[in-house]
Design an enzyme around this catalytic site. Structure first.
Site, mmCIF file in Angstrom:
data_model
loop_
_atom_site.group_PDB
_atom_site.id
_atom_site.type_symbol
_atom_site.label_atom_id
_atom_site.label_comp_id
_atom_site.label_asym_id
_atom_site.label_seq_id
_atom_site.Cartn_x
_atom_site.Cartn_y
_atom_site.Cartn_z
ATOM 1 N N HIS A 68 -3.461 -4.954 0.397
ATOM 2 C CA HIS A 68 -2.986 -5.364 1.932
ATOM 3 C C HIS A 68 -3.035 -7.134 2.186
ATOM 4 C CE1 HIS A 68 -2.636 -1.863 3.756
ATOM 5 N NE2 HIS A 68 -3.364 -1.507 3.402
ATOM 6 N N CYS A 122 1.054 -1.308 -0.218
ATOM 7 C CA CYS A 122 0.109 -0.218 0.250
ATOM 8 C C CYS A 122 0.893 1.112 0.200
ATOM 9 C CB CYS A 122 -1.397 -0.186 1.260
ATOM 10 S SG CYS A 122 -2.545 1.063 0.592
ATOM 11 N N GLU A 135 -1.250 -8.949 3.926
ATOM 12 C CA GLU A 135 -1.807 -9.675 5.592
ATOM 13 C C GLU A 135 -2.704 -9.730 6.188
ATOM 14 O OE1 GLU A 135 -2.140 -4.623 6.370
ATOM 15 O OE2 GLU A 135 -1.131 -6.579 4.733
#
Length: 237
Positions: free
Chosen positions: A215, A109, A217
Site C-alpha cells: 500500500h 493490493c 498510499e
C-alpha cells in the site's frame, strides 16, 4: 492540464443500505503525488461501463480492499471471503478495456490480484496464516494502524520498472493481504518478490500496466512509494 484518474471504489453497507466506499488516503495521496484530479469509479456495473468511463479518463487506479476476488473468477471452486462480486465485475471489465485502449493502469493490493485474474492468472489464499514462516498480514485482532505497520523485505527484480527507480537490493514494504498470485497472468512479468517467493509487484510486457501488492498510499513520502507513483506518472505522460 492535470490528468484525470479514475479510482476504483468498493461496495459497503451504509446504515443498512448498499453503499460505495473508498478510504480518503487513496484520494489525498494519489492527488498529491500525481498532481491529478480524481474521479471515483463505483462498483456498480450499470453505473460504470468500461468503454464510456475510460473514454473520459487518462488512467485508472485499482485500490486495495477488505474483500477478496470470488474464486470462480479464476477457476477455483472455493476461496476465503468476504467477496465483492460487483467490484469484480466492474474492475475486470475496466482492466481489459484499458489494455485494449493502452490506457495506464496502476494496481494496489487487490488491484494487483484483479489485473492478474483479468489476464488469465490464478490466486492463492492463506498468506496471513499463523503457520507461515512469513505472514503477509498482521495477526487477527491487530488494529488498523498496526495492520499497516506489519512489514517484510522485498527483493526487486533486475531490469524492471521498479529496478530503474530503486536499484538493486532489498527494501521494506508494508504487508496487509491474504490473497496473492498463484500463476502469473498472460503478458505479465514479475517486478519484485517477497523472501518466500510471493509475487509483490508485476508489470505488463507490452502495455502501461503496473501493480504492487503493498500500500504505497499509506506512506506517500517514502522512497518506495514515490517510486510506485513515479512509474505510474510516467505512464500517464
Amino acid at each position: 492540464m492535470r490528468p484525470c484518474i479514475g479510482v476504483m471504489s468498493c461496495s459497503c453497507d451504509f446504515r443498512g443500505e448498499p453503499g460505495v466506499y473508498l478510504p480518503s488516503r487513496y484520494v489525498s495521496g494519489i492527488s498529491e503525488q500525481l498532481d491529478a484530479d480524481i474521479v471515483l469509479i463505483p462498483p456498480i456495473p450499470t453505473a460504470a461501463r468500461a468503454g464510456s468511463v475510460l473514454a473520459k479518463l487518462d488512467g485508472i487506479i485499482l485500490t486495495g480492499s477488505p474483500s477478496n476476488i470470488e474464486p470462480a473468477r479464476y477457476g477455483a471452486s472455493a476461496g476465503a471471503g468476504p467477496f465483492d462480486p460487483s467490484r469484480d465485475h466492474v474492475a475486470l471489465d475496466l482492466i481489459l478495456e484499458a489494455k485494449a485502449r493502452r490506457l495506464p493502469v496502476l494496481g494496489i493490493c487487490r488491484g494487483l490480484q484483479e489485473i492478474n485474474v483479468a489476464l488469465g492468472g490464478t490466486l492463492q489464499d492463506g498468506l496471513g496464516a499463523e503457520d507461515r514462516m512469513l505472514r503477509h498480514h498482521a495477526p487477527a485482532g491487530t488494529d488498523g494502524p498496526g495492520q499497516f505497520s506489519w512489514s517484510h523485505s522485498l527483493d526487486v527484480a533486475p531490469d524492471g520498472l521498479l529496478h530503474r527507480e530503486l536499484g538493486t537490493g532489498m527494501v521494506e514494504i508494508n504487508s496487509i493481504h491474504y490473497q496473492g498470485v498463484a500463476t502469473l497472468g498472460d503478458g505479465l512479468r514479475i517486478e519484485a518478490l517477497a523472501p518466500d517467493g510471493v509475487v509483490e509487484a508485476v508489470a505488463a510486457v507490452d502495455h502501461p500496466i503496473f501493480a504492487v501488492q503493498w500500500h504505497p498510499e499509506m506512506s506517500v513520502e517514502s522512497r518506495v512509494s514515490k517510486a510506485v507513483f513515479s512509474i505510474f506518472g510516467r505512464m500517464l505522460g
